[in-house]
Design a protein around this motif. Structure first.
Motif, PDB file in Angstrom:
ATOM      1  N   LEU A 267       5.577   2.076   0.454  1.00  0.00           N
ATOM      2  CA  LEU A 267       4.996   3.406   0.617  1.00  0.00           C
ATOM      3  C   LEU A 267       5.664   4.171   1.755  1.00  0.00           C
ATOM      4  O   LEU A 267       5.899   5.377   1.648  1.00  0.00           O
ATOM      5  N   PHE A 268       5.986   3.486   2.833  1.00  0.00           N
ATOM      6  CA  PHE A 268       6.675   4.174   3.922  1.00  0.00           C
ATOM      7  C   PHE A 268       8.140   4.440   3.594  1.00  0.00           C
ATOM      8  O   PHE A 268       8.810   5.175   4.318  1.00  0.00           O
ATOM      9  N   GLY A 269       8.624   3.870   2.503  1.00  0.00           N
ATOM     10  CA  GLY A 269       9.969   4.191   2.047  1.00  0.00           C
ATOM     11  C   GLY A 269      10.020   5.439   1.192  1.00  0.00           C
ATOM     12  O   GLY A 269      11.095   5.920   0.849  1.00  0.00           O
ATOM     13  N   THR A 270       8.851   5.969   0.834  1.00  0.00           N
ATOM     14  CA  THR A 270       8.809   7.213   0.065  1.00  0.00           C
ATOM     15  C   THR A 270       8.811   8.404   1.011  1.00  0.00           C
ATOM     16  O   THR A 270       8.545   8.265   2.209  1.00  0.00           O
ATOM     17  N   GLN A 271       9.095   9.553   0.486  1.00  0.00           N
ATOM     18  CA  GLN A 271       9.045  10.785   1.271  1.00  0.00           C
ATOM     19  C   GLN A 271       8.484  11.888   0.386  1.00  0.00           C
ATOM     20  O   GLN A 271       9.203  12.490  -0.409  1.00  0.00           O
ATOM     21  N   LEU A 272       7.192  12.129   0.549  1.00  0.00           N
ATOM     22  CA  LEU A 272       6.524  13.114  -0.303  1.00  0.00           C
ATOM     23  C   LEU A 272       6.993  14.520   0.012  1.00  0.00           C
ATOM     24  O   LEU A 272       7.192  14.883   1.173  1.00  0.00           O
ATOM     25  N   GLY A 273       7.112  15.324  -1.036  1.00  0.00           N
ATOM     26  CA  GLY A 273       7.533  16.709  -0.869  1.00  0.00           C
ATOM     27  C   GLY A 273       8.931  16.912  -1.418  1.00  0.00           C
ATOM     28  O   GLY A 273       9.603  15.986  -1.865  1.00  0.00           O
ATOM     29  N   GLY A 274       9.393  18.145  -1.396  1.00  0.00           N
ATOM     30  CA  GLY A 274      10.742  18.425  -1.859  1.00  0.00           C
ATOM     31  C   GLY A 274      10.788  18.786  -3.330  1.00  0.00           C
ATOM     32  O   GLY A 274       9.776  18.919  -4.001  1.00  0.00           O
ATOM     33  N   GLY A 275      12.008  18.920  -3.841  1.00  0.00           N
ATOM     34  CA  GLY A 275      12.208  19.333  -5.222  1.00  0.00           C
ATOM     35  C   GLY A 275      12.100  18.167  -6.190  1.00  0.00           C
ATOM     36  O   GLY A 275      11.646  17.077  -5.833  1.00  0.00           O
ATOM     37  N   THR A 276      12.544  18.396  -7.420  1.00  0.00           N
ATOM     38  CA  THR A 276      12.407  17.377  -8.467  1.00  0.00           C
ATOM     39  C   THR A 276      13.623  17.422  -9.383  1.00  0.00           C
ATOM     40  O   THR A 276      13.946  18.466  -9.937  1.00  0.00           O
ATOM     41  N   ASP A 277      14.273  16.259  -9.541  1.00  0.00           N
ATOM     42  CA  ASP A 277      15.371  16.142 -10.504  1.00  0.00           C
ATOM     43  C   ASP A 277      15.080  14.921 -11.374  1.00  0.00           C
ATOM     44  O   ASP A 277      15.557  13.809 -11.112  1.00  0.00           O
ATOM     45  N   ILE A 278      14.275  15.142 -12.416  1.00  0.00           N
ATOM     46  CA  ILE A 278      13.875  14.044 -13.295  1.00  0.00           C
ATOM     47  C   ILE A 278      15.084  13.500 -14.038  1.00  0.00           C
ATOM     48  O   ILE A 278      15.224  12.287 -14.236  1.00  0.00           O
ATOM     49  N   ASN A 279      15.962  14.376 -14.452  1.00  0.00           N
ATOM     50  CA  ASN A 279      17.144  13.951 -15.209  1.00  0.00           C
ATOM     51  C   ASN A 279      17.964  12.945 -14.418  1.00  0.00           C
ATOM     52  O   ASN A 279      18.396  11.919 -14.950  1.00  0.00           O
ATOM     53  N   ARG A 280      18.196  13.211 -13.143  1.00  0.00           N
ATOM     54  CA  ARG A 280      18.988  12.288 -12.326  1.00  0.00           C
ATOM     55  C   ARG A 280      18.284  10.937 -12.194  1.00  0.00           C
ATOM     56  O   ARG A 280      18.915   9.882 -12.271  1.00  0.00           O
ATOM     57  N   ALA A 281      16.957  10.971 -12.022  1.00  0.00           N
ATOM     58  CA  ALA A 281      16.201   9.728 -11.883  1.00  0.00           C
ATOM     59  C   ALA A 281      16.250   8.898 -13.159  1.00  0.00           C
ATOM     60  O   ALA A 281      16.389   7.669 -13.117  1.00  0.00           O
ATOM     61  N   ILE A 282      16.140   9.563 -14.311  1.00  0.00           N
ATOM     62  CA  ILE A 282      16.215   8.831 -15.581  1.00  0.00           C
ATOM     63  C   ILE A 282      17.620   8.261 -15.772  1.00  0.00           C
ATOM     64  O   ILE A 282      17.793   7.129 -16.248  1.00  0.00           O
ATOM     65  N   GLY A 283      18.632   9.031 -15.396  1.00  0.00           N
ATOM     66  CA  GLY A 283      19.999   8.534 -15.497  1.00  0.00           C
ATOM     67  C   GLY A 283      20.205   7.270 -14.679  1.00  0.00           C
ATOM     68  O   GLY A 283      20.844   6.313 -15.136  1.00  0.00           O
ATOM     69  N   TYR A 284      19.664   7.237 -13.464  1.00  0.00           N
ATOM     70  CA  TYR A 284      19.775   6.024 -12.641  1.00  0.00           C
ATOM     71  C   TYR A 284      19.010   4.874 -13.295  1.00  0.00           C
ATOM     72  O   TYR A 284      19.490   3.739 -13.350  1.00  0.00           O
ATOM     73  N   SER A 285      17.812   5.167 -13.791  1.00  0.00           N
ATOM     74  CA  SER A 285      16.975   4.121 -14.393  1.00  0.00           C
ATOM     75  C   SER A 285      17.633   3.512 -15.622  1.00  0.00           C
ATOM     76  O   SER A 285      17.478   2.313 -15.893  1.00  0.00           O
ATOM     77  N   GLN A 286      18.353   4.336 -16.385  1.00  0.00           N
ATOM     78  CA  GLN A 286      19.045   3.810 -17.566  1.00  0.00           C
ATOM     79  C   GLN A 286      19.995   2.679 -17.205  1.00  0.00           C
ATOM     80  O   GLN A 286      20.163   1.723 -17.970  1.00  0.00           O
ATOM     81  N   ARG A 287      20.610   2.769 -16.030  1.00  0.00           N
ATOM     82  CA  ARG A 287      21.563   1.735 -15.619  1.00  0.00           C
ATOM     83  C   ARG A 287      20.866   0.417 -15.297  1.00  0.00           C
ATOM     84  O   ARG A 287      21.509  -0.635 -15.251  1.00  0.00           O
ATOM     85  N   LEU A 288      19.563   0.472 -15.043  1.00  0.00           N
ATOM     86  CA  LEU A 288      18.812  -0.742 -14.743  1.00  0.00           C
ATOM     87  C   LEU A 288      18.364  -1.472 -16.003  1.00  0.00           C
ATOM     88  O   LEU A 288      17.936  -2.621 -15.939  1.00  0.00           O
ATOM     89  N   ILE A 289      18.438  -0.794 -17.143  1.00  0.00           N
ATOM     90  CA  ILE A 289      17.940  -1.360 -18.398  1.00  0.00           C
ATOM     91  C   ILE A 289      19.090  -2.032 -19.146  1.00  0.00           C
ATOM     92  O   ILE A 289      19.989  -1.367 -19.663  1.00  0.00           O
ATOM     93  N   THR A 290      19.059  -3.351 -19.181  1.00  0.00           N
ATOM     94  CA  THR A 290      20.117  -4.117 -19.846  1.00  0.00           C
ATOM     95  C   THR A 290      19.637  -4.785 -21.131  1.00  0.00           C
ATOM     96  O   THR A 290      20.455  -5.256 -21.922  1.00  0.00           O
ATOM     97  N   ARG A 291      18.313  -4.846 -21.335  1.00  0.00           N
ATOM     98  CA  ARG A 291      17.746  -5.460 -22.550  1.00  0.00           C
ATOM     99  C   ARG A 291      16.753  -4.462 -23.153  1.00  0.00           C
ATOM    100  O   ARG A 291      15.541  -4.591 -22.952  1.00  0.00           O
ATOM    101  N   PRO A 292      17.239  -3.454 -23.849  1.00  0.00           N
ATOM    102  CA  PRO A 292      16.369  -2.344 -24.269  1.00  0.00           C
ATOM    103  C   PRO A 292      15.102  -2.775 -25.000  1.00  0.00           C
ATOM    104  O   PRO A 292      14.009  -2.283 -24.700  1.00  0.00           O
ATOM    105  N   ARG A 293      15.213  -3.700 -25.948  1.00  0.00           N
ATOM    106  CA  ARG A 293      14.039  -4.061 -26.736  1.00  0.00           C
ATOM    107  C   ARG A 293      13.033  -4.898 -25.957  1.00  0.00           C
ATOM    108  O   ARG A 293      11.908  -5.099 -26.405  1.00  0.00           O
ATOM    109  N   ASP A 294      13.423  -5.371 -24.805  1.00  0.00           N
ATOM    110  CA  ASP A 294      12.502  -6.112 -23.943  1.00  0.00           C
ATOM    111  C   ASP A 294      12.192  -5.325 -22.676  1.00  0.00           C
ATOM    112  O   ASP A 294      11.795  -5.911 -21.664  1.00  0.00           O
TER     113      ASP A 294
END
Length: 386
Positions: A267-294
């Motif tokens: 929680l202290f690693g978060t920083q509330l406030g600021g703008g929003t770039d959902i596309n960039r976050a999803i792009g990063y998350s896609q790289r974490l997914i190596t077994r799509p069906r699981d």
């Protein structure tokens, strides 16, 4: 239970304030103290011409605010105290006073207070940080007690059912489903069912069965959701059958997965406030997914996109097509549906991705449904009707 006329008049007076002195009478004794505590918050400069201003408010003095916080804890139950604290922060702009140890030590810790502290942690003086961490740790511990056991039970049960086998050992038989599957073999004369087909839970040891990526919007309006998400992520990460990642974002993306053993650090690693770039976050998350069906991808956001909308939707469509279970939560909190981008929610629904607000109590059931690859659109509709 019926109440008398005097008690009814007393309650209306406390509700309406000084404007009702003439019709309901002035409070006395303990009621006068309760009235003063309410007036300090709700009547300060807000009488709107009706009646007099009963109080100079809480002002800018931390000692005065600390005394007021002590008063309301004496006069009201803890659930009401939390509402009044939240109102005080919003109405009287007390954020800066929360940086002072005397006041911070007087507040009743809750999720909303934690959200406020997290939004202030970058400007918090050193003498306050230790106490702030204690406040956050207390709330996190309370939340873990509330949600951990139920979450583990729901997820473990769902994983077992997802690995169901038809030749189980006796200890692994799912008797409920076995009976349902064999009702056609009911023997009236013996008043029993002949279980020609056994259904049981598979055992897969400590192997990782699902990958879970929680992607959390840390814009200011998502404060409570960030708190709950951090705690849930830590609980899920403690389960060996899951590989859990936590990504938080505003216009930048931060991966907090390596801190999941300590939800307070998360929680202290978060920083509330600021703008929003959902596309960039999803792009990063896609790289974490190596077994799509699981894999299960949970985006927690009000969907107000500051990045590239078309690419955001295209990335979600790619994940769905590859077999990832995608869920979008407009909020993960007790407050219900927040303000959100209806256009983006509708576009996601067309892709077969549900977007709805979820309470913390319902989140374990949601995860169980996702693990079993049930129809999450149906789940969202059922939850919306509750």
């Amino acid at each position: 239970m019926t109440i008398g006329e005097d008690e009814r008049r007393r309650r209306w007076r406390l509700l309406l304030g000084a404007a009702a002195d003439e019709s309901c009478g002035r409070p006395a004794g303990r009621d006068a103290q309760v009235d003063a505590a309410l007036a300090a918050l709700y009547d300060n400069g807000a009488a709107g011409g009706g009646g007099r201003d009963r109080s100079a408010g809480l002002g800018g003095s931390a000692p005065r605010v600390a005394r007021w916080l002590g008063d309301i804890r004496e006069y009201f139950p803890s659930t009401v105290v939390r509402v009044m604290q939240t109102d005080a922060i919003d109405r009287l702009r007390l954020n800066q006073l929360l940086l002072e140890p005397e006041m911070l030590g007087a507040v009743e810790p809750d999720v909303h207070l934690v959200g406020t502290l997290l939004s202030l942690n970058r400007v918090m003086p050193e003498q306050t940080k230790g106490l702030a961490r204690q406040v956050v740790a207390k709330v996190v511990a309370d939340l873990e007690r509330r949600i951990a056991q139920r979450t583990r039970a729901a997820v473990t049960g769902a994983l077992n059912r997802a690995a169901r086998v038809n030749r189980p050992r006796h200890a692994d038989i799912d008797w409920g489903r076995t009976i349902l599957a064999n009702l056609k073999h009911y023997q009236p004369e013996h008043r029993t069912v002949v279980p020609e087909r056994l259904i049981g839970y598979g055992r897969r040891g400590t192997a990782v069965q699902r990958d879970v990526v929680l992607c959390v919007d840390q814009s200011g309006s998502m404060a409570a959701s960030v708190v709950y998400s951090g705690v849930f992520a830590a609980v899920l990460a403690s389960m060996r059958a899951l590989r859990t990642s936590l990504v938080v974002f505003d216009t930048a993306v931060v991966d907090l997965t390596d801190q999941l053993s300590d939800p307070v650090e998360v929680l202290f690693g978060t920083q509330l406030g600021g703008g929003t770039d959902i596309n960039r976050a999803i792009g990063y998350s896609q790289r974490l997914i190596t077994r799509p069906r699981d894999s299960i991808f949970v985006l927690i956001s009000d969907l107000y996109e500051g990045g590239v909308r078309a690419q955001m939707l295209r990335r979600v469509a790619e994940m769905v097509a590859s077999g990832v279970q995608v869920v979008v939560l407009l909020a993960l909190s007790d407050e219900g549906a927040p303000a959100y981008d209806h256009g983006n929610a509708a576009a996601l629904a067309e892709l077969g991705v549900p977007a709805f607000a979820c309470t913390p109590d319902a989140f374990p059931e949601l995860m169980a449904a996702a693990i079993q690859r049930r129809d999450l659109m149906a789940f969202a509709e059922r939850f919306a009707d509750r």
